[in-house]
Design a protein around this motif. Structure first.
Motif, PDB file in Angstrom:
ATOM      1  N   ALA A  57       0.899  -1.054  -0.093  1.00  0.00           N
ATOM      2  CA  ALA A  57       0.085  -0.087  -0.034  1.00  0.00           C
ATOM      3  C   ALA A  57       0.687   1.326  -0.003  1.00  0.00           C
ATOM      4  N   PRO A  58       1.446   1.479  -1.141  1.00  0.00           N
ATOM      5  CA  PRO A  58       2.492   2.756  -1.034  1.00  0.00           C
ATOM      6  C   PRO A  58       1.781   3.975  -1.287  1.00  0.00           C
ATOM      7  N   LEU A  59       1.037   4.257  -0.206  1.00  0.00           N
ATOM      8  CA  LEU A  59       0.261   5.746  -0.171  1.00  0.00           C
ATOM      9  C   LEU A  59       1.279   6.847   0.154  1.00  0.00           C
ATOM     10  N   VAL A 118      -9.735   3.988  14.246  1.00  0.00           N
ATOM     11  CA  VAL A 118      -9.863   5.397  13.783  1.00  0.00           C
ATOM     12  C   VAL A 118      -8.936   6.034  14.529  1.00  0.00           C
ATOM     13  N   VAL A 119      -8.328   7.086  13.578  1.00  0.00           N
ATOM     14  CA  VAL A 119      -7.314   8.136  14.370  1.00  0.00           C
ATOM     15  C   VAL A 119      -8.265   9.364  14.735  1.00  0.00           C
ATOM     16  N   ALA A 149      -0.342   7.334   7.639  1.00  0.00           N
ATOM     17  CA  ALA A 149       0.390   5.938   8.059  1.00  0.00           C
ATOM     18  C   ALA A 149      -0.794   4.820   8.465  1.00  0.00           C
ATOM     19  N   HIS A 150      -1.870   5.396   9.054  1.00  0.00           N
ATOM     20  CA  HIS A 150      -2.813   4.732   9.626  1.00  0.00           C
ATOM     21  C   HIS A 150      -3.535   3.908   8.266  1.00  0.00           C
ATOM     22  N   GLU A 151      -3.745   4.802   7.286  1.00  0.00           N
ATOM     23  CA  GLU A 151      -4.509   4.271   6.155  1.00  0.00           C
ATOM     24  C   GLU A 151      -3.618   3.081   5.211  1.00  0.00           C
ATOM     25  N   SER A 152      -2.425   3.398   5.397  1.00  0.00           N
ATOM     26  CA  SER A 152      -1.394   2.274   4.688  1.00  0.00           C
ATOM     27  C   SER A 152      -1.247   1.358   5.520  1.00  0.00           C
ATOM     28  N   ILE A 153      -1.453   1.170   6.879  1.00  0.00           N
ATOM     29  CA  ILE A 153      -1.510  -0.108   7.576  1.00  0.00           C
ATOM     30  C   ILE A 153      -2.890  -0.721   7.214  1.00  0.00           C
ATOM     31  N   LEU A 154      -3.935  -0.146   7.098  1.00  0.00           N
ATOM     32  CA  LEU A 154      -5.357  -0.805   7.091  1.00  0.00           C
ATOM     33  C   LEU A 154      -5.336  -1.380   5.552  1.00  0.00           C
TER      34      LEU A 154
END
Length: 680
Positions: A57-59, A118-119, A149-154
């Protein structure tokens, strides 16, 4: 070309990754070339997965580069560990430091991937309405970066769960609907597959062991080939309508009382009328059955005896009343879904030899599921999209900022001349700048930066998404105002009214005047040369995108914004010395950084080419013979012939004040004197 795109990101080698695995786990086999590996426990058994987020997930972050995190999961989808591997987020690289970023990832440990993470913090009554949402604390001044970072992890975890851990990622499983009522009989249960029979004859079990050491070790099977070795019935008695159809009243009542206490357990009734039985003689009640096991979605399902004595409904066939009955339970919290197909495994054992016999085993398997009409599935509280969550968390700030911007737009567009002519204009302007510095800068962290521009250009060059802009709606609103300002006033709106560091320099200038410090004012030639410097700096930063992107973050420190506004001057001494030095310079050289060095100012000046009008009125006499506005312009943005050089105009309105003041503007003074002479 030295640029490395996200698609070309290199994953850690086996040796590098092994050093990061937390004991007692160890690195297992590699699953793919995208950084996914199996995780083994201390006994060498498969226990989970470990992977990097960037290849999956390379956001892009705010510097245009992805945030790479090492994630460790067990087979039940629990986060075992989370480690930050690499990032280029400017606020952490040379601002807040990495400690706060590392601490953010520690919050994931112990949470499950099926949880709604959620953050942020609960908003309004969200704490009660969305109780199953799990809130992770962000990092002050860097919320947008941690959201990315959170969205990349999810995103990465969802891929792994979908491919390797299907059931874990399915969300909360169905549970019996206590309000659903349906009259059922045993025959109806059998007809609809709600009661399922698994029959294995003696001949069939003989075939299973054929060709093994234990082929002839069951005389009973050989004597009665058509007899039932295993005659097993499976019924999910979690739904009350099904339970009433198979259990007598006392057992049903006892089961309901048990489920009131253990409402997370799914009860499974097993009836065995063959000669195999359900458990061995050594079985201890209220423990896991030794001959039975289960699987779902390729993952083990834990079974345990419920320790309930079972009496069946009187309408069941007579031979079932003599069967071995047991109610097992399994925990839905561990991902078991009764409406999805699951597999029951029955262990068939044989002995060979009379003295220290050798034990042989085969597994007999049957699948079962229960119709979804008897169950209800809790609605998963879906986290808001990141941009909406960010909007919600900054709602009050955005409203205040929006109202302030509307007021500023209205004042400058409709009442600019009246505002500039107001007696208290200078104090009012300085007050507004102070509010913007405190609110937009120190509080709202809305200081715009060339880093955002570089991030956009880098994303355009490398490919990717611009979603990172939405993670900071406060700054995005300031950007929107600045871009609209390009058309109406050029660079003047942002540089003269909305830039917190620019305001600090203006305050420093007034302090210098109050202290009567000497002023430094370059000659017209050097002023022109120095103004070109900011464009050279901007071009150099853009060039680094293509030549040496790894050095962009350090090069962008030519801006003191992070030091002065974002970190409140709490940084390494040399960054603080640089920012403070620029402010001290402004006491003797009016806004020297803005005029000569600021790469964002250069970008704003280029954006100002979109300006659709000359918004500062001029007279024929401006420049010749009158030079008053040019002389008094601190920005030196008025040409000798009187034209406004809008690429250097900061919208201070000093020239507008002079233009409309009949006591100051030379052409107006001369015209008044001429009228007086004529009237005399």
């Amino acid at each position: 070309m030295l640029l490395v795109t996200a698609a070309q990101a290199e994953v850690l080698t086996k040796n590098e990754l092994s050093e990061l695995v937390i004991p007692p786990y160890s690195l297992g086999d590699q699953v793919n070339d995208k950084g996914l590996w199996e995780l083994d426990n201390s006994g060498g058994q498969h226990a989970g997965y470990i992977f990097e987020t960037e290849p999956l997930a390379p956001l892009p972050g705010f510097a245009g580069a992805p945030i790479n995190v090492l994630v460790t999961l067990d087979l039940e989808g629990n986060y075992l560990d989370m480690r930050l591997l690499q990032h280029n987020e400017p606020i952490f690289v040379s601002g807040l430091g990495n400690a706060a970023f590392h601490k953010f990832f520690e919050q994931y440990r112990g949470h499950n991937i099926a949880s709604s993470l959620v953050v942020g913090t609960p908003y309004g009554d969200a704490g009660s309405a969305s109780g199953s949402l799990v809130y992770l604390d962000g990092v002050t001044k860097a919320t947008a970066s941690v959201r990315i970072a959170h969205e990349s992890i999810l995103a990465a975890t969802t891929q792994i769960a979908r491919e390797k851990m299907q059931g874990v990622a399915a969300g909360p499983p169905a549970h019996p609907n206590q309000d659903f009522v349906e009259d059922l009989t045993w025959d109806a249960l059998v007809e609809q597959g709600l009661a399922q029979r698994f029959l294995v004859t003696n001949a069939e079990i003989e075939a299973v062991f054929e060709g093994t050491l234990w082929a002839d070790d069951d005389p009973e099977a050989q004597d009665d080939p058509n007899g039932a070795y295993l005659d097993l019935w499976i019924v999910d008695v979690g739904p009350p309508s099904i339970a009433r159809a198979v259990l007598d009243e006392d057992t049903f009542a006892e089961l309901q009382g048990f489920l009131e206490i253990s409402d997370f357990d799914e009860p499974l009734l097993l009836l065995e009328a063959g000669r195999h039985g359900l458990v061995s003689e050594d079985f201890i009640r209220n423990t896991s059955p030794d001959w039975l096991s289960a699987e779902q979605f390729g993952l083990p399902v834990a079974l345990r005896d419920s320790d309930l004595f079972v009496d069946l409904h009187r309408d069941l066939p007579d031979h079932l009343h003599d069967a071995t009955a047991m109610i097992l339970r399994t925990d839905r919290r561990l991902g078991f879904d009764p409406t999805s197909e699951w597999q029951l495994n029955v262990l068939a054992l044989r002995e060979h030899g009379s003295f220290m016999p050798q034990i042989g085993s085969e597994t007999l398997s049957v699948t079962h599921s229960t119709d979804a009409r008897f169950f209800t599935r809790p609605e998963v509280p879906k986290p808001l999209p990141p941009w909406r969550e960010a909007l919600r968390n900054r709602q009050a700030d955005l409203i205040v900022l929006g109202v302030s911007l509307i007021a500023l737009f209205a004042a400058l567009f409709f009442k600019m001349n009246a505002l500039a002519s107001w007696r208290w204009f200078t104090p009012a302007r300085l007050t507004f700048l102070a509010v913007m510095t405190g609110f937009v800068g120190f509080w709202g962290q809305g200081q715009l930066s060339i880093v955002t521009v570089i991030g956009v250009l880098r994303t355009a060059w490398e490919g990717g998404t611009y979603a990172f802009l939405l993670y900071d709606p406060f700054s995005l609103l300031v950007w929107g105002a600045a871009i609209i300002g390009f058309i109406l006033w050029g660079r003047a709106l942002f540089c003269g009214w909305l830039c917190p560091f620019g305001a600090l320099q203006e305050f420093a200038h007034h302090i210098g005047r109050a202290l009567r410090l000497p002023e430094i004012e370059p000659s017209a030639l050097w002023d022109k040369r120095l103004k070109a410097l900011k464009y050279v700096i901007l071009a150099s930063l853009v060039g680094l995108i293509f030549i040496s992107p790894q050095h962009i973050d350090k090069a962008a420190e030519v801006e003191p914004f992070k030091t002065a506004i974002t970190t409140f001057f709490i940084r390494e001494w040399y960054y603080v010395a640089y920012a403070v030095g620029l402010l001290l310079l402004s006491t003797v050289l009016f806004k020297g950084f803005c005029r000569y060095v600021c790469p964002l100012g250069a970008f704003m000046a280029i954006g100002g080419l979109l300006r659709g009008r000359d918004w500062i009125a001029r007279r024929e006499e401006c420049g010749s013979p009158c030079q008053l506005c040019k002389v008094r312009c601190n920005y030196k943005s008025i040409a000798p012939k009187g034209q406004i050089q809008y690429s250097e105009c900061f919208g201070c309105l000093d020239c507008v004040t002079i233009h409309d003041d009949a006591q100051t503007c030379v052409p107006l003074v001369l015209a008044a004197r001429s009228r007086e002479r004529m009237s005399a």
